[in-house]
Motif scaffolding. Sequence first.
Motif, short mmCIF file in Angstrom:
data_model
loop_
_atom_site.label_atom_id
_atom_site.label_comp_id
_atom_site.label_asym_id
_atom_site.label_seq_id
_atom_site.Cartn_x
_atom_site.Cartn_y
_atom_site.Cartn_z
N ILE A 1 -18.57 27.83 -135.33
CA ILE A 1 -18.68 26.18 -135.32
C ILE A 1 -18.44 25.86 -136.82
O ILE A 1 -19.23 26.65 -137.68
N ALA A 2 -17.77 25.28 -137.23
CA ALA A 2 -17.62 24.70 -138.54
C ALA A 2 -18.49 23.53 -138.85
O ALA A 2 -18.34 22.53 -138.48
N LEU A 3 -19.56 23.86 -139.53
CA LEU A 3 -20.72 23.06 -139.91
C LEU A 3 -20.23 21.73 -140.42
O LEU A 3 -20.74 20.65 -139.97
N PRO A 4 -19.57 21.68 -141.51
CA PRO A 4 -19.19 20.45 -142.29
C PRO A 4 -18.53 19.61 -141.58
O PRO A 4 -18.90 18.38 -141.43
N ALA A 5 -17.65 20.05 -140.63
CA ALA A 5 -16.78 19.19 -139.78
C ALA A 5 -17.65 18.42 -138.71
O ALA A 5 -17.61 17.30 -138.66
N GLU A 6 -18.49 19.24 -138.28
CA GLU A 6 -19.65 18.62 -137.25
C GLU A 6 -20.74 17.66 -137.93
O GLU A 6 -20.80 16.62 -137.39
N ALA A 7 -20.98 18.04 -139.13
CA ALA A 7 -21.92 17.20 -139.80
C ALA A 7 -21.27 15.82 -139.93
O ALA A 7 -21.58 14.80 -140.18
N ASP A 8 -19.79 16.13 -140.39
CA ASP A 8 -19.04 14.55 -140.69
C ASP A 8 -18.91 13.93 -139.73
O ASP A 8 -19.01 12.72 -139.69
N GLU A 9 -18.69 14.48 -138.18
CA GLU A 9 -18.48 13.68 -137.31
C GLU A 9 -19.92 13.14 -136.68
O GLU A 9 -19.91 11.86 -136.33
N TYR A 10 -21.11 13.86 -136.96
CA TYR A 10 -22.29 13.05 -136.65
C TYR A 10 -22.52 11.84 -137.41
O TYR A 10 -23.21 10.98 -136.96
N ALA A 11 -22.47 12.09 -138.91
CA ALA A 11 -22.64 11.06 -139.77
C ALA A 11 -21.56 9.87 -139.43
O ALA A 11 -22.06 8.84 -139.56
N GLU A 12 -20.41 9.97 -138.96
CA GLU A 12 -19.61 9.01 -138.51
C GLU A 12 -20.06 8.13 -137.40
O GLU A 12 -20.22 6.86 -137.36
N GLU A 13 -20.60 8.88 -136.34
CA GLU A 13 -21.14 8.41 -135.05
C GLU A 13 -22.45 7.67 -135.50
O GLU A 13 -22.89 6.63 -134.94
N LEU A 14 -23.28 8.08 -136.43
CA LEU A 14 -24.49 7.45 -136.62
C LEU A 14 -24.18 6.36 -137.54
O LEU A 14 -24.75 5.16 -137.44
N GLY A 15 -23.32 6.45 -138.56
CA GLY A 15 -22.67 5.20 -139.21
C GLY A 15 -22.22 4.17 -138.27
O GLY A 15 -22.66 2.99 -138.55
N ARG A 16 -21.50 4.27 -137.11
CA ARG A 16 -21.16 3.36 -136.25
C ARG A 16 -22.49 2.80 -135.68
O ARG A 16 -22.47 1.63 -135.37
N LEU A 17 -23.34 3.56 -135.09
CA LEU A 17 -24.41 3.12 -134.60
C LEU A 17 -25.32 2.04 -135.50
O LEU A 17 -25.74 1.08 -135.02
N VAL A 18 -25.50 2.58 -136.69
CA VAL A 18 -26.34 1.61 -137.41
C VAL A 18 -25.33 0.20 -137.71
O VAL A 18 -25.93 -0.76 -137.93
N HIS A 19 -23.98 0.29 -138.13
CA HIS A 19 -23.35 -0.99 -137.99
C HIS A 19 -23.73 -1.67 -137.06
O HIS A 19 -23.67 -2.99 -137.11
N ASP A 20 -23.35 -1.07 -135.77
CA ASP A 20 -23.52 -2.22 -134.34
C ASP A 20 -24.78 -2.64 -134.40
O ASP A 20 -24.83 -3.82 -134.05
N ARG A 21 -26.01 -2.01 -134.81
CA ARG A 21 -27.13 -2.57 -134.57
C ARG A 21 -27.54 -3.69 -135.77
O ARG A 21 -28.00 -4.48 -135.17
N ALA A 22 -27.09 -3.37 -136.69
CA ALA A 22 -27.06 -4.31 -137.92
C ALA A 22 -26.42 -5.63 -137.44
O ALA A 22 -26.85 -6.75 -137.63
#
Length: 150
Positions: free
Chosen positions: A65-86
Motif C-alpha cells: 500500500i502506498a500510504l501517502p496516496a491513501e492519506a491524500d484520498e482520505y483527506a479529500e473524502e474528509l474535506g468533502r464531508l466537512v464542506h458538505d456539513r458546513a
Amino acid sequence: MLKAVFELGSDGPRQILVGVDGSPSSLNAGSYAAGLARRQSSRLVALYVATHSRFTSAMAASAGIALPAEADEYAEELGRLVHDRAAQIGIAIQFERRFGDPYEQLMTVATELRVDAIVVGASRQHGNPLVGSLAARLVKTARWPVTVVP
C-alpha cells in the motif's frame, strides 16, 4: 471605579479551529464547532493531520500500500464531508490538511491563524477520554480556550 468598554459584536471567538480525523468524537467536535461558529458568526477552520508510525508504514509497505496516496484520498473524502456539513448549516469553512504530530500541527495552525479557540474530540483510548490524549495536552499547554467534545 473602572468602567468596562465592550465592542459590540466581538464578545465571542472570531476564529475557531477544530481538529478532525473522521473518528466519531472528532465529527462530534466538528458539529459542535460548526454550531458555535454559526451562532457567534465566527470563521471556522477544520484541520486534518495525517500521521503515520513506523509500524503503520511497515504494515503498509508489506501489504503493497502506498500510504501517502491513501492519506491524500482520505483527506479529500474528509474535506468533502466537512464542506458538505458546513453547507447544510449555512456556514463557510476552511479545510486544512497537514502531516505530522496532531498536537504540534494544531498548535502551529492555531498560532499561524491567530485563532481564538480550539475544539477537539475526546480520545477513547485507554478507557479514559483525557488520559494521555491530545485533548489533555492541549488543555495543559495551549494559549487558547480548548473545548473537548465527547
